[in-house]
Design an enzyme around this catalytic site. Structure first.
Site: not given
Length: 429
Positions: A179, A320, A331, A352, A357
């Site tokens: 990713c 992310h 994160e 997202k 995603h």
């Protein structure tokens, strides 16, 4: 790095094929308005699957960008990449606009093609073709497999076909870092231009992994949301206490990066400047991030150091933000470590929540979103953030986009295997 001068690198073209729009303008308007691209899967019958929802690209017509024959010889992930790349180089003004899409044989005309490279990352490549050909093999025997199977499924073919379609003869490669792949592609392209190995680069990420086998595998790994099959609009909910996994998306985001002096010489429009690239590895676990997001924090720190900026200058972080417990809390911890006190006031959001995603394609479309946030001085929202997890206590711009001065953006991408990438974009001046 002390023996030669680093070139300044700017973004002069953008392209996007996404679950919320198939042009950059449609995509940006979707982000700014909080449009949700998640729905029931239509690409195949998912009734027997634990997860039955995804962020599919809608109303995509490959004939706008290539001939029917060429489309048949490409997996969907490569079609998306070629299409978004053609948008980006047309936007950059290095092809004749009337030839930019429908003429499949158009080539770069206003740059030396040997000085233009291509780096397009992907997580899994041509999985759709691989699954289809496996069924052909089992049902009809080895002699009936397509001669195009291998070139259609290998991951580097998005970059290779983009070069074939555009005539870009410079450096060409394909990061396959799960990713983080799309962001690695942009960062690697940035370095090549910065160090003088190319004048310009077509770069970004692409993915089309909404397939039966992929869906089954991610669901078995307990990575996907499985409790919102009848309510897909509320399935992707990064940082929210009710999240239960990510939602797969598909598409491609492409940037055209160019040496500043060259862009100025030809009178190109400049969206933003790319100024930093940091990457690390957790060296911790196959799928889970390191505790406290230590690797992610270091990637952000390295990117800011590379950019020559301090945390107080960061306006916005495109997180992310996968909508998984492990990612979101780690994160958040990583942002606190990397930005210190600034973490409490910086705007952060996960796009997202709207697109799903895109795996290896996510870094590409999120880099486009980061650049457009600078251009428009607006931060996209994190939709579905009704009740933040207690461990996710930062400013995630819930529900509605926010108008604000956006000067410096960090774009984060983290992948299975412990890959961490942060890109830094800033307003051009």
């Amino acid at each position: 790095m002390t023996n030669f001068e680093r070139k300044r690198v700017v973004v002069t073209g953008l392209g996007a094929i996404t679950p919320i729009g198939n042009t950059v303008e449609e995509y940006w308007q979707g982000l700014a308005s909080g449009r949700n691209g998640i729905g029931k899967i239509t690409l195949f019958d998912a009734a027997s699957h634990k997860c039955q929802i995804a962020g599919e690209v809608k109303e995509y017509d490959p004939s706008v960008y290539m001939t029917a024959k060429q489309a048949r010889q490409m997996d969907r992930f490569a079609q998306f990449a070629v299409s978004a790349s053609k948008q980006a180089i047309a936007d950059a003004g290095i092809v004749d606009p009337e030839l930019a899409m429908a003429d499949a044989e158009y080539k770069i005309r206003h740059l030396n093609a040997e000085q233009v490279g291509t780096i397009i990352g992907t997580g899994v490549g041509g999985l759709k073709v691989m699954e289809e050909q496996q069924n052909v093999y089992l049902e009809k025997g080895p002699g009936r497999c397509s001669p195009f199977m291998v070139p259609m499924m290998i991951a580097n073919m998005a970059a290779g076909l983009t070069a074939i379609h555009t005539g870009a003869k410079g450096p060409n490669s394909c990061p396959v870092t799960a990713c983080a792949a799309g962001s690695n592609a942009v960062g690697d392209a940035f370095r090549l231009v910065q160090l003088g190995h190319a004048k310009a680069m077509i770069c970004g990420g692409t993915e089309a992994a909404v397939t039966p086998l992929s869906l089954a595998g991610f669901a078995s790994a307990r990575a996907l949301s499985t409790s919102h099959n009848d309510d897909p609009l509320h399935a992707s909910r990064p940082f929210d206490v009710a999240r239960d996994g990510f939602v797969m998306g598909e598409g491609s985001g492409i940037l055209f990066l160019e040496e500043l002096e060259h862009a100025l010489e030809r009178g190109a429009k400049i969206y933003a400047e790319i100024v930093g690239y940091g990457m690390t590895c957790d060296a911790y676990h196959m799928t889970s991030p390191s505790i406290g997001g230590t690797g992610a924090a270091k990637a952000m720190e390295l990117a800011m150091k590379d950019a020559g900026i301090t945390p107080d200058l960061v306006s916005y972080i495109n997180a992310h933000g996968t909508s998984t417990e492990a990612n979101d809390k780690n994160e958040t911890a990583a942002i606190k470590t990397a930005l210190g006190d600034r973490a409490l006031s910086v705007a952060i959001s996960s796009t997202k929540s709207m697109t799903g995603h895109l795996l290896g394609g996510s870094g590409g479309i999120e880099a486009v979103a980061s650049v457009m946030s600078i251009v428009n001085n607006r931060v996209p929202p994190t939709i579905n953030l009704d009740k933040p997890d207690t461990l996710c206590d930062l400013d995630y711009v819930p529900h509605q986009s926010r108008e604000m001065e956006v000067s410096v953006v960090l774009s984060n991408s983290f992948g299975f295997g412990g890959h961490n990438v942060t890109l830094v974009f800033k307003k051009y001046s």
